[in-house]
Design a protein around this motif. Structure first.
Motif, PDB file in Angstrom:
ATOM      1  N   LEU A  45       0.817  -1.208   0.000  1.00 30.40           N
ATOM      2  CA  LEU A  45       0.000   0.000   0.000  1.00 30.40           C
ATOM      3  C   LEU A  45       0.856   1.266   0.000  1.00 30.40           C
ATOM      4  N   GLU A  46       1.947   1.264   0.764  1.00 29.29           N
ATOM      5  CA  GLU A  46       2.807   2.449   0.777  1.00 29.29           C
ATOM      6  C   GLU A  46       3.434   2.684  -0.585  1.00 29.29           C
ATOM      7  N   THR A  47       3.820   1.605  -1.248  1.00 30.21           N
ATOM      8  CA  THR A  47       4.403   1.743  -2.587  1.00 30.21           C
ATOM      9  C   THR A  47       3.377   2.291  -3.564  1.00 30.21           C
ATOM     10  N   VAL A  48       2.147   1.769  -3.487  1.00 27.56           N
ATOM     11  CA  VAL A  48       1.091   2.264  -4.375  1.00 27.56           C
ATOM     12  C   VAL A  48       0.842   3.743  -4.130  1.00 27.56           C
ATOM     13  N   ALA A  49       0.855   4.144  -2.864  1.00 24.84           N
ATOM     14  CA  ALA A  49       0.681   5.567  -2.549  1.00 24.84           C
ATOM     15  C   ALA A  49       1.810   6.395  -3.152  1.00 24.84           C
ATOM     16  N   GLU A  50       3.041   5.871  -3.046  1.00 25.58           N
ATOM     17  CA  GLU A  50       4.183   6.600  -3.603  1.00 25.58           C
ATOM     18  C   GLU A  50       4.063   6.742  -5.115  1.00 25.58           C
ATOM     19  N   LEU A  51       3.587   5.703  -5.773  1.00 22.36           N
ATOM     20  CA  LEU A  51       3.378   5.796  -7.217  1.00 22.36           C
ATOM     21  C   LEU A  51       2.361   6.889  -7.535  1.00 22.36           C
ATOM     22  N   GLY A  52       1.304   6.935  -6.741  1.00 23.85           N
ATOM     23  CA  GLY A  52       0.276   7.938  -6.968  1.00 23.85           C
ATOM     24  C   GLY A  52       0.796   9.353  -6.835  1.00 23.85           C
ATOM     25  N   LEU A 112      -6.800  -3.448  -6.266  1.00 24.15           N
ATOM     26  CA  LEU A 112      -7.317  -4.802  -6.073  1.00 24.15           C
ATOM     27  C   LEU A 112      -6.942  -5.296  -4.681  1.00 24.15           C
ATOM     28  N   PRO A 113      -7.924  -5.590  -3.815  1.00 26.01           N
ATOM     29  CA  PRO A 113      -7.617  -6.215  -2.522  1.00 26.01           C
ATOM     30  C   PRO A 113      -7.240  -7.679  -2.753  1.00 26.01           C
ATOM     31  N   TYR A 114      -5.964  -7.946  -2.854  1.00 27.50           N
ATOM     32  CA  TYR A 114      -5.472  -9.281  -3.199  1.00 27.50           C
ATOM     33  C   TYR A 114      -4.884  -9.974  -1.985  1.00 27.50           C
ATOM     34  N   LEU A 138      -9.075  -3.227   4.710  1.00 27.32           N
ATOM     35  CA  LEU A 138      -8.006  -2.663   3.904  1.00 27.32           C
ATOM     36  C   LEU A 138      -7.856  -1.183   4.238  1.00 27.32           C
ATOM     37  N   ASP A 139      -6.703  -0.801   4.752  1.00 28.98           N
ATOM     38  CA  ASP A 139      -6.454   0.600   5.094  1.00 28.98           C
ATOM     39  C   ASP A 139      -5.912   1.325   3.872  1.00 28.98           C
ATOM     40  N   THR A 140      -6.740   2.153   3.273  1.00 34.89           N
ATOM     41  CA  THR A 140      -6.331   2.902   2.078  1.00 34.89           C
ATOM     42  C   THR A 140      -6.113   4.380   2.398  1.00 34.89           C
ATOM     43  N   SER A 141      -5.990   4.707   3.680  1.00 32.13           N
ATOM     44  CA  SER A 141      -5.895   6.117   4.068  1.00 32.13           C
ATOM     45  C   SER A 141      -4.634   6.780   3.550  1.00 32.13           C
ATOM     46  N   SER A 142      -3.590   5.981   3.274  1.00 27.40           N
ATOM     47  CA  SER A 142      -2.331   6.576   2.819  1.00 27.40           C
ATOM     48  C   SER A 142      -2.311   6.845   1.325  1.00 27.40           C
ATOM     49  N   LEU A 143      -3.343   6.395   0.610  1.00 24.70           N
ATOM     50  CA  LEU A 143      -3.342   6.562  -0.837  1.00 24.70           C
ATOM     51  C   LEU A 143      -3.827   7.952  -1.223  1.00 24.70           C
ATOM     52  N   PRO A 144      -3.399   8.441  -2.394  1.00 24.56           N
ATOM     53  CA  PRO A 144      -3.795   9.790  -2.819  1.00 24.56           C
ATOM     54  C   PRO A 144      -5.306   9.946  -2.829  1.00 24.56           C
TER      55      PRO A 144
END
Length: 679
Positions: A225-232, A244-246, A254-260
């Motif tokens: 999740l942190e990597t995905v946030a960094e990509l964003g 995708l919750p895999y 699923l904690d998505t609070s760190s995502l853009p």
């Protein structure tokens, strides 16, 4: 097991098997439709067919188009406008309109007009999911829904869609949906660290990112999740992320609070209201971009290689029907991640009408029998893997043929590095005695193998059976003269449809020319050492450049240096991979110049390895770390990776490099006393 020599005969197809092969049927079709006759279905017949295919390239590729039944909405005006290379000097199949995804999802059956929608298209398993299947009907429905959702986001022809996903059905669906819209696909495996992904994706300015929350490998969970946030945050062009919750399949945990903020949709939400959408395909020119692959050089950013709908379609149809002999009855597997070109080739197995088999996880977990169990349970008929995996199975002493029902298995493919003779022998003694073992070699640059297998030919230890049809492959000496029964540079002397359309952000083609055509003007130099035998069989002796290939994943040394030299305490470094022992394996050697008053202790070594693992990939973590006083460099400051690799492999210093061209010639003396070929 007694060691056998290179060239020992291990298997030969029966006459019946030859006659039933796709290549034999193609030769019969050429005889009936084109009046072309070849002397039988053996070595002489194949070599004559190959010679015709590289001499009359327009006729050959036109025949592939017709024989394989390319689905198109507008016919081509001519096959090729010119044979000069680079390929920008000529254009393949101008006038044609088609779509790769339409061909991959077309109906199969008698006359290729009907199909069984309940037949499997994708069989899959992973460390997080059990064995499952997606039928042809389900695949088409999911692609239609995903394409509709992409269109709703405003994705249009030419836009870029990228994926940070593992080798699972959702990734196949996302790719085919992207292609059906006419958008351009690119993917990285989630084991790549954020810097390596950003270096790749940011170049092509994607609009949409498909990503997962994490993955499991070797029984261990890796949160992403942190990597995905960094990509964003680090790829400004991204307008939307589909997550995708895999790893955690329940979205509520699923904690998505760190995502853009404002750009994220969970996978199921993304597809809401699109079930039952019509499946239709944007018609694009033959040379419309299909995907971007990445192949690293020794300096700068990874090369972003653009390949087209039509070129990939024709090349992969050729591989599917004429080399791998796939049909509607087959279940085609290759162990790969989504960051390797073999994933793209695996998906193209759908072109044959059978099922493709995906696996996400470690091939050695919980034990080295894992993939052979999958072969039994999934009914795999063509099993693709790496030479490293086969030799690892051999060293582990497992007995796949004894312990598993491999009755459906008829062929094994091996790539990534040369398979040694004892690896060939192990397959026939411990896997199955009656199968087609084909070792292949090619590259990301064309997303294919130009040397590989044919169902018509015998298998000999350590050899690749043949040069691929339509691939004018030769071994050249330094003067550009062809060699037979001697080792030279692998070159291709005539254009192929899947050659890159261009490299991204290379408007004048300078990097493209420098990468492939600088050494031999007008001739593609690939960067492998090759021996073409008088029989037509070949032997590959590894890379002639310094890109490091681990398990089929190439990583440029520049990327490794970026990770290593950002570690506090490292002043300079040099990385090479070199053969060890009997040459069946390679090790990555990292030579480190510590900063003043710094020692290469356990803490520094751990920091270096962690940096490579996180910023590059786990595959490229060095096997050995050694301290040196200085890195040998040319007068213009370039690190001497290839000469050092040659020295470590046993070549005298005087033959590996000219001391007069070095800024610090004494730096090579250390390596002269460090030959590793006998380790």
């Amino acid at each position: 097991m007694d060691t056998i020599g290179e060239g020992a005969l291990l298997w030969e197809p029966s006459e019946e098997r030859r006659r039933d092969s796709g290549t034999a049927r193609y030769m019969d079709w050429l005889s009936e439709e084109r009046g072309l006759h070849f002397p039988g279905y053996g070595r002489e017949g194949y070599e004559r067919l190959w010679e015709w295919s590289v001499r009359e390239i327009e006729e050959f590729w036109a025949s592939v188009w017709e024989y394989c039944g390319v689905v198109h909405s507008r016919p081509y005006e001519r096959v090729l406008t010119g044979r000069a290379m680079p390929v920008e000097d000529g254009q393949w199949f101008p006038g044609a309109l088609l779509n790769y995804a339409e061909n991959a999802l077309r109906d199969f059956g008698d006359g290729r007009e009907t199909e069984d929608p309940e037949s499997p298209a994708v069989i899959h398993a992973s460390e997080t999911r059990g064995l499952g299947a997606v039928t042809r009907g389900e695949l088409r429905e999911r692609v239609a829904a995903t394409a509709s959702a992409l269109r709703e986001l405003g994705v249009q022809k030419g836009d870029r869609v990228v994926a940070y996903l593992p080798n699972i059905p959702e990734t196949v669906v996302a790719f085919l949906a992207t292609a059906s819209v006419g958008a351009v696909w690119s993917s990285c495996s989630p084991d790549f660290g954020a810097p390596a992904v950003i270096e790749r994706f940011a170049q092509i300015q994607p609009k949409v990112l498909f990503a997962c929350d994490g993955y499991r490998y070797g029984g261990k969970d890796f949160d992403r999740l942190e990597t995905v946030a960094e990509l964003g945050w680090e790829i400004p062009s991204l307008e939307h992320t589909v997550l995708l919750p895999y790893l955690n399949e329940s979205p509520e945990i699923l904690d998505t609070s760190s995502l853009p903020g404002g750009t994220l949709t969970l996978w199921d939400e993304f597809l809401d209201n699109h079930e039952g959408s019509e499946l239709y395909f944007e018609q694009v020119p033959f040379d419309h971009p299909l995907w971007v692959l990445y192949s690293s050089g020794t300096t700068g950013l990874p090369k972003a290689i653009v390949q087209g709908h039509g070129g990939i379609l024709l090349e992969h149809l050729k591989k599917v029907y004429l080399h791998m002999d796939l049909s509607e009855e087959d279940r085609f597997f290759w162990f790969t991640t989504t960051g390797w070109m073999m994933w793209n080739l695996l998906v193209s197995g759908l072109l044959g009408g059978g099922a493709i088999v995906l696996y996400d996880g470690s091939p050695g977990h919980p034990d080295m029998d894992a993939m052979w169990r999958l072969a039994e349970e999934a009914g795999i008929t063509v099993f693709g893997t790496s030479a490293g995996y086969l030799t690892a199975c051999m060293k582990a002493g497992i007995e796949p043929g004894r312990d598993h029902d491999l009755s459906r298995l008829r062929a094994i493919g091996s790539t990534g590095s040369p398979l040694p003779p004892e690896g060939f022998e192990w397959v026939y003694e411990h896997v199955k005695g009656d199968l087609h073992l084909f070792s292949t070699s090619g590259g990301t640059d064309m997303c294919t193998a130009f040397i590989g297998g044919s169902p018509l030919l015998p298998v000999r230890a350590g050899e690749l059976q043949c040069r691929a049809l339509g691939a004018s492959v030769h071994a050249f000496d330094e003067e550009g003269l062809p060699l037979i029964d001697d080792v030279g540079e692998l070159v291709i002397t005539a254009p192929m449809p899947s050659m890159p359309l261009y490299l991204w952000n290379d408007p004048e083609g300078e990097k493209y020319h420098e990468s492939y055509f600088e050494h031999y003007p007008g001739v593609w130099r690939h960067g492998d050492w090759l021996q073409v035998k008088h029989t037509g069989a070949c032997v590959i002796y590894g890379r002639s450049d310094s890109t490091i290939n681990r398990g089929g994943v190439r990583m440029g040394t520049a990327e490794i240096y970026s990770a290593v030299e950002s570690v506090e305490g490292v002043a300079d470094s040099l990385v090479v991979d070199a053969p060890v022992g009997d040459g069946t394996e390679t090790k990555i050697y990292l030579f480190v110049v510590p900063e003043e008053d710094t020692e290469l202790d356990e803490d520094l070594a751990s920091g270096i390895k962690r940096g490579v693992r996180e910023h590059c990939s786990p595959r490229h973590v060095p096997d050995e770390l050694l301290v040196i006083e200085e890195v040998p460099r040319t007068l213009n400051g370039k690190k001497l990776e290839v000469p050092v690799k040659k020295i470590l492999s046993g070549k005298p210093v005087e033959e590996a490099a000219s001391r007069d061209s070095l800024a610090n010639p004494g730096a090579l003396d250390y390596f002269a006393g460090l030959t590793v070929s006998g380790d």
